[in-house]
Enzyme design. Structure first.
Site, short mmCIF file in Angstrom:
data_model
loop_
_atom_site.label_atom_id
_atom_site.label_comp_id
_atom_site.label_asym_id
_atom_site.label_seq_id
_atom_site.Cartn_x
_atom_site.Cartn_y
_atom_site.Cartn_z
N GLU A 37 -0.16 2.68 16.42
CA GLU A 37 -1.18 3.64 16.85
C GLU A 37 -2.31 2.87 17.51
O GLU A 37 -2.70 1.80 17.04
CB GLU A 37 -1.77 4.43 15.66
CG GLU A 37 -0.81 5.35 14.93
CD GLU A 37 -1.49 6.08 13.77
OE1 GLU A 37 -2.74 6.15 13.75
OE2 GLU A 37 -0.77 6.56 12.88
N GLU A 64 -0.20 3.06 6.75
CA GLU A 64 -1.58 2.82 6.32
C GLU A 64 -1.73 2.84 4.79
O GLU A 64 -2.56 3.55 4.23
CB GLU A 64 -2.52 3.83 6.96
CG GLU A 64 -2.52 3.77 8.49
CD GLU A 64 -3.54 4.71 9.12
OE1 GLU A 64 -4.06 5.61 8.42
OE2 GLU A 64 -3.83 4.54 10.32
#
Length: 732
Positions: free
Chosen positions: A318, A198
């Site tokens: 995820e 991220e």
């Protein structure tokens, strides 16, 4: 959900002989469903736990083995080990800002020896198939930040990496020296490397830019692929892919830029998908499950095809439910939202089973690293597989650990495996899938509606396979608490009741194995352009070329739309000169809680309309927004199939054309001149209606001249002694 606007005249005139269409699921036991080169439920890709084989948060080795083996779960992602080792390595005394290669080799040897002693882990190495190691911005992005060696495990002093090449040197050395081939040789090398986790949402915090992070991906990928061609490298691990933000500036500055800058060097793209709650006081949810997920995935693929000439493979590293303001004392209601989102999102991801390398529901074992004991008596981290006793009222404090309700997700999916077969729901909000394994059938249903629904199960070939037992697992909620019921039956169930946003898995045991002799094969064809602006009453034109078809098939046109919430989602759609009714329904909700609508609306297209080169136009009556993607999905069928009445919010109708019952046949469809009708008696009469209900032709002849009609879709209705029958026809 969405308002389903019905054309009452069609219901009254053409479907008055039938009961109003209910939620129905068609299952063809003898038809394999092939996506690309995949037709299997690969548990090593889709039942993956976010943990390493050396994870240290289990109560015992036996507990870890029991969880993985009993629920048939695989290990998939580790974003901690590489970061830890990055911090422990000394700086090269002869090359400032670079890691010491001799120390990397030394530390790697220590790690392999340590693993060699962990014999309990060796017994679980078959649970590592699609494993992935990943980095973090801290401290791995070289912007002046120093390493943080631990006094327990290293004699290194803090130092800073010089540039991307220096970081790539460590990545390559890590893969070379810290892994073996399993057992006493060392932990198996990972299949995949996720460069950073991220990173774009953290770019400002590290005084860098998205494009610089993309360039780092290039440098690391090129070095790793040179030294370790057996390891796949990917990114950019997008946290919140809100492509529609700022009228798609988010797309331009994030994913499009990354594909332009680093796409060629990526073996896979990775991103995260979460149903999102920003405020736990109101619990207003911005759902991705449903049409929004489809729009995100279609946009990445469509642009990849246009820019790179290929669809990249994916890691959904995820997914689940995310409420950043919900951390605090454990409460089981939070688990329901995750169990719900895990299952419905998984079914959507399974539709792309050939493209996805792994898909990992996000939950951690205990997340003890997140527990600030100085501030909180108990851990406040959200999605955990285990919690401490004492976190709920009435429990003895700090008296051990128990599973949270998240275990019910793994219990629900524990047995599913086998070869994928054909299923087709008649409602977009009913997700489905089915797999056959020997004499077993695993039938999966998931409800995107916030109300329960009754589903009719229409299973073909059922009379050829006597049912011995049906075990029904139903994951649903009562007062936002996760329930998992298991009930056994000895006879076929005609109907089931599926809870609100619930998932049900029916495990059939038949007296004998199946003969899966027919096939349904998916194909995707992309328009030659994407992300086209919408202007009022000005058609947006697309071309989809080099399409192949077979004698039998079905087709869906997937249209991505990004528009403000007060804009129309009801355009005029024309395919090869024929007007196609546009659905008023789609997967999931109307996205009322999002800033704007961004979703895919799936439009059933008569298979007979599809040509090698296709012209499509979409015309809205109001300005604003974009048609983001246009993708034609076809299903090549080895034999024709019958479909239940389909519900698109306009009018109930069969999903495909050319699939007629024996009592009424109409051909050819489409036609430019004559239609022939079989199955009529001398007393029968027919009418041809426009989609507005106007009677255009009335007759009692079995050959119809339609040359005077304009090109388009019409309804043929036949009044018989047994009531009214109807078929769609196409004038072309």
């Amino acid at each position: 959900m969405k308002n389903l606007l019905l054309l009452l005249f069609l219901y009254c005139l053409t479907f008055s002989y039938a009961i109003k269409a209910q939620d129905t699921l068609d299952i063809n036991l003898n038809m394999k469903h092939i996506v690309g080169n995949s037709a299997e439920f690969d548990r090593s890709k889709f039942m993956v736990y976010h943990e390493s084989i050396t994870g240290n948060e289990w109560d015992s080795d036996q507990q870890r083995a029991s969880f993985l083996n009993d629920y048939d779960v695989y290990l998939g992602r580790n974003n901690g080990s590489i970061v830890w080792e990055f911090n422990q390595v000394r700086e090269d005394p002869n090359k400032k800002g670079w890691p010491d290669p001799q120390h990397i080799q030394q530390k790697g040897e220590e790690t392999r020896k340590n693993y060699a002693r962990r014999t309990a882990a060796h017994e679980l190495e078959h649970r590592i198939v699609t494993s992935m190691e990943g980095g973090q911005m801290s401290p791995m992005y070289p912007n002046g930040q120093k390493t943080k060696p631990s006094s327990c495990c290293s004699d290194a002093s803090p130092w800073e990496y010089e540039n991307y090449d220096a970081v790539a040197e460590f990545y390559s050395g890590y893969l070379t020296h810290y892994f073996g081939e399993g057992g006493t040789s060392g932990k198996q090398k990972p299949l995949m490397l996720e460069v950073l986790n991220e990173p774009f949402v953290k770019a400002n915090d590290y005084s860098t830019s998205n494009i610089e992070i993309a360039r780092m991906h290039n440098v690391v990928a090129q070095r790793v692929k040179k030294d370790h061609p057996d390891v796949m490298v990917g990114g950019y691990t997008a946290a919140h892919p809100a492509f529609e933000s700022a009228d798609f500036k988010h797309w331009d500055n994030n994913w499009r830029m990354f594909i332009d800058e680093a796409g060629e060097n990526m073996d896979f793209f990775s991103f995260h998908l979460y149903d999102f709650v920003g405020d736990n006081t109101t619990m207003v949810e911005k759902q991705r499950k449903g049409s929004n997920i489809e729009a995100i995935m279609d946009m990445i693929n469509h642009y990849s095809v246009l820019k790179l000439g290929e669809v990249k493979r994916w890691s959904i590293s995820e997914y689940g439910w995310f409420c950043p303001s919900c951390d605090g004392p454990y409460y089981p209601e939070r688990d329901w939202y995750n169990v719900r989102s895990f299952s419905s999102m998984l079914l959507q991801l399974l539709e792309r089973q050939d493209q996805i390398i792994n898909a990992i529901p996000f939950l951690l074992t205990k997340a003890t690293w997140a527990h600030n004991k100085a501030e909180d008596e108990y851990n406040a981290y959200g999605p955990r597989l285990m919690r401490e006793l004492g976190e709920m009222e009435g429990e003895a404090p700090h008296s051990g650990y128990v599973y949270t309700d998240l275990i019910k997700f793994f219990q629900l999916w524990a047995n599913v495996k086998g070869t994928r077969i054909d299923t087709k729901p008649n409602d977009f909000d009913l997700l489905s899938d089915a797999y056959v394994d020997g004499e077993k059938l695993y039938l999966i249903l998931s409800n995107l509606n916030p109300e329960e629904k009754e589903v009719q199960l229409n299973i073909s070939e059922l009379s050829n396979y006597p049912v011995e037992n049906i075990m029904v697992k139903h994951a649903y909620e009562i007062n936002t608490l996760t329930q998992l019921d298991t009930i056994n039956y000895t006879e076929h169930l005609d109907k089931v009741t599926l809870g609100a946003e619930a998932t049900m898995i029916l495990e059939y045991t038949f007296a004998s194995a199946f003969d899966i002799s027919e096939t349904k094969t998916e194909n995707l064809f992309y328009a030659s352009s994407y992300l086209q602006p919408i202007k009022a009453n000005l058609p947006v034109h697309f071309s989809i070329n080099n399409v192949t078809t077979t004698d039998h098939g079905e087709a869906i046109l997937r249209i991505g739309l990004g528009r403000d919430l007060d804009k129309s989602l009801d355009p005029t759609l024309t395919v090869n000169g024929t007007n196609i009714p546009f659905p008023k329904n789609w997967k999931g909700n109307g996205q009322e809680n999002r800033d704007r609508f961004f979703g895919v609306i799936e439009v059933p297209i008569p298979y007979e309309l599809i040509k090698e080169n296709n012209d499509i136009s979409i015309n809205f009556s109001d300005d604003g927004g974009h048609v983001t993607t246009l993708i034609l999905k076809t299903y090549d069928l080895s034999v024709p199939v019958n479909r239940s009445t389909f519900k698109d919010g306009n009018v109930d109708k069969p999903l495909g054309l050319g699939q007629y019952s024996e009592e009424l046949k109409v051909y050819p469809v489409p036609s430019d001149h004559l239609l022939h009708i079989e199955g009529l008696s001398n007393k029968d009469s027919y009418q041809i209606l426009s989609l507005s209900g106007e009677v255009l032709i009335s007759s009692d002849q079995q050959t119809i001249d339609i040359s005077g009609l304009n090109n388009g879709i019409y309804i043929l209705t036949v009044t018989t002694e047994n009531g009214i029958r109807s078929r769609k026809i196409i004038k072309q």
